[in-house]
Design an enzyme around this catalytic site. Structure first.
Site, PDB file in Angstrom:
ATOM      1  N   SER A  50      64.572 -10.006 -27.128  1.00  0.00           N
ATOM      2  CA  SER A  50      63.818  -8.916 -26.899  1.00  0.00           C
ATOM      3  C   SER A  50      62.510  -8.337 -25.920  1.00  0.00           C
ATOM      4  O   SER A  50      61.889 -10.160 -25.654  1.00  0.00           O
ATOM      5  CB  SER A  50      62.895  -7.667 -28.367  1.00  0.00           C
ATOM      6  OG  SER A  50      62.336  -8.801 -29.010  1.00  0.00           O
ATOM      7  N   ASP A  83      67.575  -7.373 -24.792  1.00  0.00           N
ATOM      8  CA  ASP A  83      67.306  -6.149 -26.025  1.00  0.00           C
ATOM      9  C   ASP A  83      66.666  -5.286 -25.909  1.00  0.00           C
ATOM     10  O   ASP A  83      65.327  -5.255 -25.930  1.00  0.00           O
ATOM     11  CB  ASP A  83      66.903  -6.825 -27.198  1.00  0.00           C
ATOM     12  CG  ASP A  83      67.668  -5.742 -28.274  1.00  0.00           C
ATOM     13  OD1 ASP A  83      68.637  -5.460 -28.307  1.00  0.00           O
ATOM     14  OD2 ASP A  83      67.183  -6.279 -29.649  1.00  0.00           O
ATOM     15  N   GLU A 142      71.782   3.907 -24.175  1.00  0.00           N
ATOM     16  CA  GLU A 142      71.512   4.370 -24.642  1.00  0.00           C
ATOM     17  C   GLU A 142      71.627   5.766 -25.026  1.00  0.00           C
ATOM     18  O   GLU A 142      70.891   6.494 -24.424  1.00  0.00           O
ATOM     19  CB  GLU A 142      70.668   3.886 -25.656  1.00  0.00           C
ATOM     20  CG  GLU A 142      70.413   4.272 -27.576  1.00  0.00           C
ATOM     21  CD  GLU A 142      69.530   3.778 -28.476  1.00  0.00           C
ATOM     22  OE1 GLU A 142      69.491   2.555 -27.931  1.00  0.00           O
ATOM     23  OE2 GLU A 142      68.747   4.393 -28.664  1.00  0.00           O
ATOM     24  N   HIS A 192      66.639   0.245 -37.203  1.00  0.00           N
ATOM     25  CA  HIS A 192      66.325  -0.955 -36.950  1.00  0.00           C
ATOM     26  C   HIS A 192      65.358  -1.454 -38.682  1.00  0.00           C
ATOM     27  O   HIS A 192      64.960  -0.795 -39.099  1.00  0.00           O
ATOM     28  CB  HIS A 192      65.305  -1.391 -35.660  1.00  0.00           C
ATOM     29  CG  HIS A 192      65.773  -0.949 -34.457  1.00  0.00           C
ATOM     30  ND1 HIS A 192      65.451  -0.021 -33.616  1.00  0.00           N
ATOM     31  CD2 HIS A 192      67.271  -1.990 -34.098  1.00  0.00           C
ATOM     32  CE1 HIS A 192      66.725  -0.737 -32.902  1.00  0.00           C
ATOM     33  NE2 HIS A 192      67.484  -1.266 -32.644  1.00  0.00           N
ATOM     34  N   HIS A 226      73.973  -0.274 -32.984  1.00  0.00           N
ATOM     35  CA  HIS A 226      72.731  -0.717 -33.060  1.00  0.00           C
ATOM     36  C   HIS A 226      71.954  -1.089 -34.724  1.00  0.00           C
ATOM     37  O   HIS A 226      73.174  -0.489 -35.738  1.00  0.00           O
ATOM     38  CB  HIS A 226      71.492  -0.850 -32.009  1.00  0.00           C
ATOM     39  CG  HIS A 226      70.926  -1.100 -31.015  1.00  0.00           C
ATOM     40  ND1 HIS A 226      70.320  -1.423 -30.206  1.00  0.00           N
ATOM     41  CD2 HIS A 226      71.907  -0.165 -30.382  1.00  0.00           C
ATOM     42  CE1 HIS A 226      70.112  -1.865 -29.090  1.00  0.00           C
ATOM     43  NE2 HIS A 226      71.401  -1.747 -28.711  1.00  0.00           N
ATOM     44  N   GLY A 227      70.846  -1.640 -34.761  1.00  0.00           N
ATOM     45  CA  GLY A 227      70.468  -1.680 -36.331  1.00  0.00           C
ATOM     46  C   GLY A 227      71.850  -1.572 -37.573  1.00  0.00           C
ATOM     47  O   GLY A 227      71.891  -0.915 -38.068  1.00  0.00           O
ATOM     48  N   ASN A 269      74.165  -5.153 -32.644  1.00  0.00           N
ATOM     49  CA  ASN A 269      73.171  -5.728 -32.625  1.00  0.00           C
ATOM     50  C   ASN A 269      73.176  -6.319 -34.202  1.00  0.00           C
ATOM     51  O   ASN A 269      73.006  -5.030 -35.326  1.00  0.00           O
ATOM     52  CB  ASN A 269      72.510  -5.400 -32.382  1.00  0.00           C
ATOM     53  CG  ASN A 269      72.586  -5.148 -30.978  1.00  0.00           C
ATOM     54  OD1 ASN A 269      73.625  -5.252 -30.088  1.00  0.00           O
ATOM     55  ND2 ASN A 269      71.842  -4.563 -29.987  1.00  0.00           N
ATOM     56  N   THR A 272      68.128  -8.889 -38.199  1.00  0.00           N
ATOM     57  CA  THR A 272      67.404  -8.509 -39.508  1.00  0.00           C
ATOM     58  C   THR A 272      68.454  -8.962 -41.219  1.00  0.00           C
ATOM     59  O   THR A 272      67.099 -10.478 -41.209  1.00  0.00           O
ATOM     60  CB  THR A 272      67.109  -7.028 -40.001  1.00  0.00           C
ATOM     61  OG1 THR A 272      65.774  -6.010 -39.171  1.00  0.00           O
ATOM     62  CG2 THR A 272      66.937  -7.121 -41.295  1.00  0.00           C
TER      63      THR A 272
HETATM   64  P1  13P Z   1      69.299  -4.671 -37.418  1.00  0.00           P
HETATM   65  O1  13P Z   1      67.114  -4.624 -37.598  1.00  0.00           O
HETATM   66  O2  13P Z   1      69.610  -4.263 -37.635  1.00  0.00           O
HETATM   67  O3  13P Z   1      69.041  -6.081 -37.518  1.00  0.00           O
HETATM   68  O4  13P Z   1      69.076  -4.051 -35.777  1.00  0.00           O
HETATM   69  C1  13P Z   1      68.227  -4.905 -34.736  1.00  0.00           C
HETATM   70  C2  13P Z   1      68.837  -4.303 -33.323  1.00  0.00           C
HETATM   71  O5  13P Z   1      69.363  -3.430 -33.056  1.00  0.00           O
HETATM   72  C3  13P Z   1      68.412  -5.210 -32.203  1.00  0.00           C
HETATM   73  O6  13P Z   1      68.832  -4.656 -30.867  1.00  0.00           O
HETATM   74  O1  G3H Z   2      65.418  -4.001 -31.944  1.00  0.00           O
HETATM   75  C1  G3H Z   2      65.134  -4.549 -32.920  1.00  0.00           C
HETATM   76  C2  G3H Z   2      64.936  -6.459 -33.133  1.00  0.00           C
HETATM   77  O2  G3H Z   2      65.201  -6.131 -34.401  1.00  0.00           O
HETATM   78  C3  G3H Z   2      64.033  -6.842 -32.423  1.00  0.00           C
HETATM   79  O3  G3H Z   2      62.429  -6.713 -32.869  1.00  0.00           O
HETATM   80  O4  G3H Z   2      61.207  -6.181 -31.458  1.00  0.00           O
HETATM   81  O5  G3H Z   2      60.854  -6.963 -33.514  1.00  0.00           O
HETATM   82  O6  G3H Z   2      61.681  -8.578 -31.648  1.00  0.00           O
HETATM   83  P1  G3H Z   2      61.601  -7.301 -32.019  1.00  0.00           P
HETATM   84 ZN    ZN Z   3      68.406  -2.420 -31.638  1.00  0.00          ZN
END
Ligand code: 13P
Ligand code: G3H
Ligand code: ZN
Length: 340
Positions: A50, A83, A142, A192, A226-227, A269, A272
């Site tokens: 990210s 990301d 997206e 997320h 995502h998420g 993705n 977490t």
């Molecule tokens: P999580 O927070 O559910 O792991 O999602 C990660 C994500 O979408 C990163 O782009």
């Molecule tokens: O998009 C969310 C990912 O979990 C990355 O998180 O922006 O804290 O690195 P971050």
């Molecule tokens: Zn994401």
């Protein structure tokens, strides 16, 4: 093996009906954890960083760590993905730093928080597609906005507000035609971070039927969820058992992700769950053996705990066993693919 474009992997996943976990990294141990899991399951991998990861680790460290991973794992095809790029410049600089794939998240404005307009989204995504495809790099866009934590990437929308920014299937169809992206992330009620759902999600908050509808309209598009952390109870319990204070929460059940994979989801993705695994393992070591102070004493179990999560997801998403099947095309070779 060189880092390869993500598009090649997603095409193979679509042809063979599986999904690929896209796993976030910020440091060496996380990259190593992914490679341990990939080796043990014979999986192709998508590693993603990210904007926060890039500033935490610095691009040069990330670049060299990824090159080390490729050198040490010559049989594992790997893509390096940005990301949630928040603008054309973020994507351009990632491409310069050896990323073989970028996400232009134009569903949010450049602040990474405020939902944007469709016109803005198409404009910036189209620009990134032009820049990236000219050098064979893959692009994810997206449409629709996710909810999420304020301090990470996401609109900061609550579970309820996120329901107002779900992907409109008509717009998804238009967006893919207007931009030429290789993969499209859709908003189906996930967010997320750890706090996604207040109870085990049912179809009224986790809209898997929306994925099915989008896939019906765009059968050839590679969809991205995502998420998609599952926020397993056992990982929450370890953290709380050793002094953590997580509030009760629910993630995206793995069987729902598998349902998505049956309907066009090719990239999933997950960040977490790995964060939870790492933190739980570190807390356990420090709580049980407070006399320890060598970082290796807790980073080793942390790395192994993350590897176990990655392994489980690679098997569940179906990418296990496919490392050898991915055609190896370099970004350079993809240039002519896009030209045609
Ligand atoms: P999580 O927070 O559910 O792991 O999602 C990660 C994500 O979408 C990163 O782009
Ligand atoms: O998009 C969310 C990912 O979990 C990355 O998180 O922006 O804290 O690195 P971050
Ligand atoms: Zn994401």
């Amino acid at each position: 093996m060189p880092l390869i474009p993500m598009r090649t992997m997603l095409d193979h996943a679509a042809e063979n009906g599986y999904g690929i976990a896209a796993l976030n990294v910020n440091n060496m141990e996380q990259i190593q954890a992914i490679m341990i899991a990939a080796q043990e399951t014979d999986s192709p991998v998508i590693v993603q960083a990210s904007r926060g990861a890039r500033s935490y680790s610095e691009d040069a460290y990330l670049r060299h760590l990824m090159l080390a991973a490729a050198e040490l794992n010559p049989k594992i095809p790997m893509a390096m993905h940005l990301d949630h790029g928040n603008g054309v410049e973020a994507c351009r600089s990632a491409i310069e730093q050896n990323f073989t794939s970028v996400m232009m998240d134009g569903s949010l404005s450049e602040d990474g928080k405020t939902p944007s307009t469709y016109e803005y989204n198409v404009e910036v995504t189209r620009q990134v597609v032009d820049i990236a495809h000219a050098v064979g790099v893959s692009v994810e866009g997206e449409i629709g906005a996710l909810g999420g934590i304020e301090d990470g990437h996401g609109a900061g929308l609550s579970e309820e507000e996120a329901q107002e920014h779900l992907t409109d299937p008509d717009q998804a169809e238009q967006f893919v035609a207007d931009t030429g992206v290789d993969a499209v992330a859709v908003a189906i009620g996930t967010s997320h971070g750890a706090y996604k759902f207040k109870k085990k999600p049912t179809g009224d908050v986790l809209k898997m039927d929306l994925i099915e509808e989008i896939h019906r309209r765009l059968p050839n598009a590679h969809l991205v969820m995502h998420g998609s952390s599952s926020v397993p109870q056992e990982l929450q319990d370890i953290i709380n058992q050793y002094g953590g204070e997580l509030n009760p929460t629910y993630g995206v059940p793995v069987d729902q992700i598998q349902r998505g994979i049956e309907h066009g989801v090719r990239k999933v993705n997950v960040d977490t769950d790995n964060r939870l695994a790492i933190t739980g393992a570190i807390r356990k070591v420090l709580a049980e053996t407070p006399e320890k102070f060598d970082p290796r004493d807790y980073l080793k179990p942390a790395r192994q705990a993350m590897a176990e999560v990655c392994k489980a997801r690679m098997i569940a998403f179906g990418q296990a066993g496919h490392a050898g099947g991915i055609p190896i095309s370099t970004c350079k070779e993809m240039v002519s693919f896009y030209q045609s």
